[in-house]
Motif scaffolding. Sequence first.
Motif, PDB file in Angstrom:
ATOM      1  N   ILE A 175      18.417 -16.354 -12.354  1.00 17.13           N
ATOM      2  CA  ILE A 175      19.202 -15.829 -11.101  1.00 17.13           C
ATOM      3  C   ILE A 175      20.736 -16.463 -11.241  1.00 17.13           C
ATOM      4  CG2 ILE A 175      19.699 -16.696  -8.755  1.00 17.13           C
ATOM      5  CD1 ILE A 175      17.424 -14.928  -8.779  1.00 17.13           C
ATOM      6  N   THR A 176      20.947 -17.422 -11.830  1.00 20.65           N
ATOM      7  CA  THR A 176      22.159 -18.164 -12.337  1.00 20.65           C
ATOM      8  C   THR A 176      22.856 -17.014 -13.124  1.00 20.65           C
ATOM      9  OG1 THR A 176      21.599 -20.235 -12.240  1.00 20.65           O
ATOM     10  CG2 THR A 176      23.900 -19.916 -13.137  1.00 20.65           C
ATOM     11  N   GLN A 177      22.321 -16.247 -14.153  1.00 23.93           N
ATOM     12  CA  GLN A 177      23.046 -15.480 -14.945  1.00 23.93           C
ATOM     13  C   GLN A 177      23.272 -14.181 -14.230  1.00 23.93           C
ATOM     14  OE1 GLN A 177      23.340 -15.420 -18.866  1.00 23.93           O
ATOM     15  NE2 GLN A 177      24.778 -14.102 -17.795  1.00 23.93           N
ATOM     16  N   ASN A 178      22.576 -13.798 -13.408  1.00 26.85           N
ATOM     17  CA  ASN A 178      22.652 -12.408 -12.593  1.00 26.85           C
ATOM     18  C   ASN A 178      23.899 -12.704 -11.534  1.00 26.85           C
ATOM     19  OD1 ASN A 178      21.689 -11.533  -9.516  1.00 26.85           O
ATOM     20  ND2 ASN A 178      22.023  -9.961 -11.161  1.00 26.85           N
ATOM     21  N   TRP A 179      24.016 -13.965 -11.113  1.00 25.61           N
ATOM     22  CA  TRP A 179      25.211 -14.133 -10.085  1.00 25.61           C
ATOM     23  C   TRP A 179      26.512 -14.245 -11.337  1.00 25.61           C
ATOM     24  CZ3 TRP A 179      27.470 -19.537 -10.032  1.00 25.61           C
ATOM     25  CH2 TRP A 179      28.355 -19.586  -9.023  1.00 25.61           C
ATOM     26  N   VAL A 180      26.687 -14.739 -12.140  1.00 25.75           N
ATOM     27  CA  VAL A 180      27.718 -14.513 -13.043  1.00 25.75           C
ATOM     28  C   VAL A 180      28.117 -13.227 -13.479  1.00 25.75           C
ATOM     29  CG1 VAL A 180      28.566 -15.280 -15.477  1.00 25.75           C
ATOM     30  CG2 VAL A 180      27.357 -17.068 -14.114  1.00 25.75           C
ATOM     31  N   HIS A 200      10.075 -19.925  -0.774  1.00 22.87           N
ATOM     32  CA  HIS A 200      10.007 -18.694  -1.796  1.00 22.87           C
ATOM     33  C   HIS A 200       8.894 -17.742  -1.246  1.00 22.87           C
ATOM     34  CE1 HIS A 200      12.709 -20.172  -5.013  1.00 22.87           C
ATOM     35  NE2 HIS A 200      12.013 -21.426  -5.137  1.00 22.87           N
ATOM     36  N   GLN A 201       7.661 -18.108  -0.719  1.00 23.24           N
ATOM     37  CA  GLN A 201       6.710 -17.510  -0.272  1.00 23.24           C
ATOM     38  C   GLN A 201       7.263 -16.795   1.007  1.00 23.24           C
ATOM     39  OE1 GLN A 201       5.833 -20.832  -1.368  1.00 23.24           O
ATOM     40  NE2 GLN A 201       5.268 -19.623  -3.250  1.00 23.24           N
ATOM     41  N   LEU A 202       7.892 -17.202   1.864  1.00 20.58           N
ATOM     42  CA  LEU A 202       8.216 -16.731   2.930  1.00 20.58           C
ATOM     43  C   LEU A 202       9.214 -15.693   2.510  1.00 20.58           C
ATOM     44  CD1 LEU A 202       8.818 -19.789   5.282  1.00 20.58           C
ATOM     45  CD2 LEU A 202       7.185 -17.941   5.493  1.00 20.58           C
ATOM     46  N   ASP A 203      10.385 -15.916   1.468  1.00 19.35           N
ATOM     47  CA  ASP A 203      11.011 -14.852   1.094  1.00 19.35           C
ATOM     48  C   ASP A 203      10.646 -13.662   0.605  1.00 19.35           C
ATOM     49  OD1 ASP A 203      13.801 -13.567   0.256  1.00 19.35           O
ATOM     50  OD2 ASP A 203      13.013 -14.076  -1.875  1.00 19.35           O
ATOM     51  N   GLU A 230       4.761  -6.721 -17.241  1.00 18.48           N
ATOM     52  CA  GLU A 230       5.752  -6.679 -18.564  1.00 18.48           C
ATOM     53  C   GLU A 230       7.000  -7.487 -17.959  1.00 18.48           C
ATOM     54  OE1 GLU A 230       6.767  -2.607 -19.363  1.00 18.48           O
ATOM     55  OE2 GLU A 230       4.879  -2.242 -19.915  1.00 18.48           O
ATOM     56  N   GLY A 231       7.511  -8.094 -19.147  1.00 17.79           N
ATOM     57  CA  GLY A 231       8.438  -9.009 -18.857  1.00 17.79           C
ATOM     58  C   GLY A 231       8.004 -10.397 -18.496  1.00 17.79           C
ATOM     59  N   GLN A 232       9.003 -11.396 -18.590  1.00 16.85           N
ATOM     60  CA  GLN A 232       9.143 -12.606 -18.425  1.00 16.85           C
ATOM     61  C   GLN A 232       9.766 -13.234 -17.026  1.00 16.85           C
ATOM     62  OE1 GLN A 232       9.805 -14.594 -22.016  1.00 16.85           O
ATOM     63  NE2 GLN A 232       7.803 -14.442 -22.833  1.00 16.85           N
ATOM     64  N   GLU A 233       9.194 -14.103 -16.425  1.00 16.51           N
ATOM     65  CA  GLU A 233       9.894 -14.918 -15.399  1.00 16.51           C
ATOM     66  C   GLU A 233      11.243 -15.561 -15.921  1.00 16.51           C
ATOM     67  OE1 GLU A 233       9.358 -17.980 -11.793  1.00 16.51           O
ATOM     68  OE2 GLU A 233       7.675 -17.184 -12.870  1.00 16.51           O
ATOM     69  N   THR A 234      12.357 -15.432 -15.328  1.00 16.14           N
ATOM     70  CA  THR A 234      13.717 -15.946 -15.965  1.00 16.14           C
ATOM     71  C   THR A 234      13.942 -17.270 -15.027  1.00 16.14           C
ATOM     72  OG1 THR A 234      15.054 -14.286 -14.917  1.00 16.14           O
ATOM     73  CG2 THR A 234      14.513 -13.898 -17.265  1.00 16.14           C
ATOM     74  N   GLY A 235      13.324 -17.234 -13.844  1.00 14.85           N
ATOM     75  CA  GLY A 235      13.521 -18.602 -12.944  1.00 14.85           C
ATOM     76  C   GLY A 235      15.065 -18.704 -12.588  1.00 14.85           C
ATOM     77  N   HIS A 236      15.483 -19.918 -12.609  1.00 21.17           N
ATOM     78  CA  HIS A 236      16.603 -20.353 -12.129  1.00 21.17           C
ATOM     79  C   HIS A 236      17.895 -19.973 -13.023  1.00 21.17           C
ATOM     80  CE1 HIS A 236      13.880 -23.838 -10.412  1.00 21.17           C
ATOM     81  NE2 HIS A 236      14.537 -23.611  -9.527  1.00 21.17           N
ATOM     82  N   LYS A 237      17.645 -20.065 -14.334  1.00 20.52           N
ATOM     83  CA  LYS A 237      18.621 -19.460 -15.273  1.00 20.52           C
ATOM     84  C   LYS A 237      18.755 -18.087 -15.051  1.00 20.52           C
ATOM     85  CE  LYS A 237      16.791 -21.447 -18.847  1.00 20.52           C
ATOM     86  NZ  LYS A 237      16.447 -21.612 -20.325  1.00 20.52           N
ATOM     87  N   GLN A 290      12.016 -17.000  -7.683  1.00 22.42           N
ATOM     88  CA  GLN A 290      10.671 -16.196  -7.872  1.00 22.42           C
ATOM     89  C   GLN A 290      10.874 -14.484  -7.761  1.00 22.42           C
ATOM     90  OE1 GLN A 290       7.481 -17.278  -8.068  1.00 22.42           O
ATOM     91  NE2 GLN A 290       8.576 -18.936  -9.030  1.00 22.42           N
ATOM     92  N   ARG A 291      11.977 -14.208  -7.334  1.00 18.87           N
ATOM     93  CA  ARG A 291      12.424 -12.966  -7.505  1.00 18.87           C
ATOM     94  C   ARG A 291      12.328 -12.426  -8.807  1.00 18.87           C
ATOM     95  NH1 ARG A 291      16.311 -10.687  -2.711  1.00 18.87           N
ATOM     96  NH2 ARG A 291      15.208 -11.706  -0.782  1.00 18.87           N
ATOM     97  N   THR A 292      12.610 -13.076  -9.930  1.00 24.44           N
ATOM     98  CA  THR A 292      12.515 -12.836 -11.063  1.00 24.44           C
ATOM     99  C   THR A 292      11.142 -12.658 -11.579  1.00 24.44           C
ATOM    100  OG1 THR A 292      12.637 -14.924 -12.006  1.00 24.44           O
ATOM    101  CG2 THR A 292      14.672 -14.051 -11.347  1.00 24.44           C
ATOM    102  N   ASN A 293      10.033 -13.206 -10.986  1.00 24.55           N
ATOM    103  CA  ASN A 293       8.661 -13.052 -11.567  1.00 24.55           C
ATOM    104  C   ASN A 293       7.976 -11.898 -11.687  1.00 24.55           C
ATOM    105  OD1 ASN A 293       5.761 -13.175 -11.746  1.00 24.55           O
ATOM    106  ND2 ASN A 293       5.841 -15.415 -10.473  1.00 24.55           N
ATOM    107  N   PRO A 294       7.789 -11.129 -12.809  1.00 25.68           N
ATOM    108  CA  PRO A 294       7.483  -9.750 -13.013  1.00 25.68           C
ATOM    109  C   PRO A 294       6.187  -9.485 -11.970  1.00 25.68           C
ATOM    110  CG  PRO A 294       6.939 -11.244 -14.746  1.00 25.68           C
ATOM    111  CD  PRO A 294       7.611 -11.938 -14.032  1.00 25.68           C
TER     112      PRO A 294
END
Length: 382
Positions: free
Chosen positions: A308-313, A189-192, A299-306, A128-132
């Motif tokens: 976060i995984t892309q960011n980790w990679v 997610h909300q607590l974070d 602006e932008g789109q939520e990238t979700g699980h993918k 959810q941190r990728t949610n604009p």
Amino acid sequence: MELVRIGMIGLGNMGTGHAKYLINKEVKGAVLTAVCEPRPDRLEWARENLGPDVQLFENLEEFLSSGAMDGVLIATPHYDHPDVAIRAFQHGLHVLCEKPAGVYTKQVREMNTAAAASGKVFSMMYNQRTNPLYTKLKDLVSSGELGEVRRTNWIITNWYRSQSYYDSGGWRATWAGEGGGVLINQDPHQLDLWQWTIDMMPKRVRAFCYFGKHRDIEVEDDVTAFVEYENGATGLFVTTTGEAPGTNRFELSGDRGKIVVEDGKLTFWRLRQSEREFNQTFRGGFGSPECWKCEIPIEGQETGHKGITQNWVDAILNGTPLVAPGEEGIKGLMLSNAMLLSTWTDNWVDLPIDEELFYHHLQEKIKTSKAKKNEAYRTFEV
């Protein structure tokens, strides 16, 4: 390293979803090379759907020692997250862990210590941190547009769950199986986001958790929590799985106005003059600062699980800053642990919490838990 070899631990609902986008090469610079799953039926699914190049393991130690991966994505039951992550770090592997970070902060703190000692890239699946909507909210707060935060209020009651949902597994909504209810299952997610968007944790919490209020379960399904911050601000967090229709409304009040996130929109009631300045200079009777209602463009789109995984990679390959550093997983869990502890002790709880006291209370709950032993949720031997 030009390509990160990823090992998937756990093929439940979440793990299967992660495996699918990895095998479809939807994350650049990553390849799924191995899976660890103790359930024969899920291993058979992997054999039929993931292809011959993905190695399959039933035993966690054999998996971690295989040399078949550079990092692991953990999608095991809640209790196992810290233990599995620690073992992965000990084998020199990078770690991306599904939320929540764990069930109690004592074990998560041990995970964070192991991560720091390993020097490996550690991220949490806080997609959810990728949610604009929330990244823009965080920007408005950190840039000073809202001024000093004075009040936070999150009503998140659209987690409706029927009795049949809870009856679908003997581990569901039990202290032994999940370690909690709405706070540990639906609300991580909300607590974070609650603390991440304002970059501020409460100093103390007073909460009222109701256990099995709406459903025949042993854990919390209705929570109201009041918090106080160091700067004098206050906050309220209300959540339940037994209310229909539900609400998802996050409201922040500051010295320069009010921001509301609801129905996919971010609305800013912006004051032309700060409330503090207005109060110091106004000499009338019932005046108030001039206020503009602004619909903030997102602006932008939520990238979700993918995402976060892309960011980790990318962090592994290029040193890209993490969107959700793994060490931050303890913050949201600290809030949920504090809410439960406040209820169990019928008192205020200071943060950071007394981790030993929380652990003691949790163990007492586990002793009387009705989790069905023949429907074991904790399948990974650690």
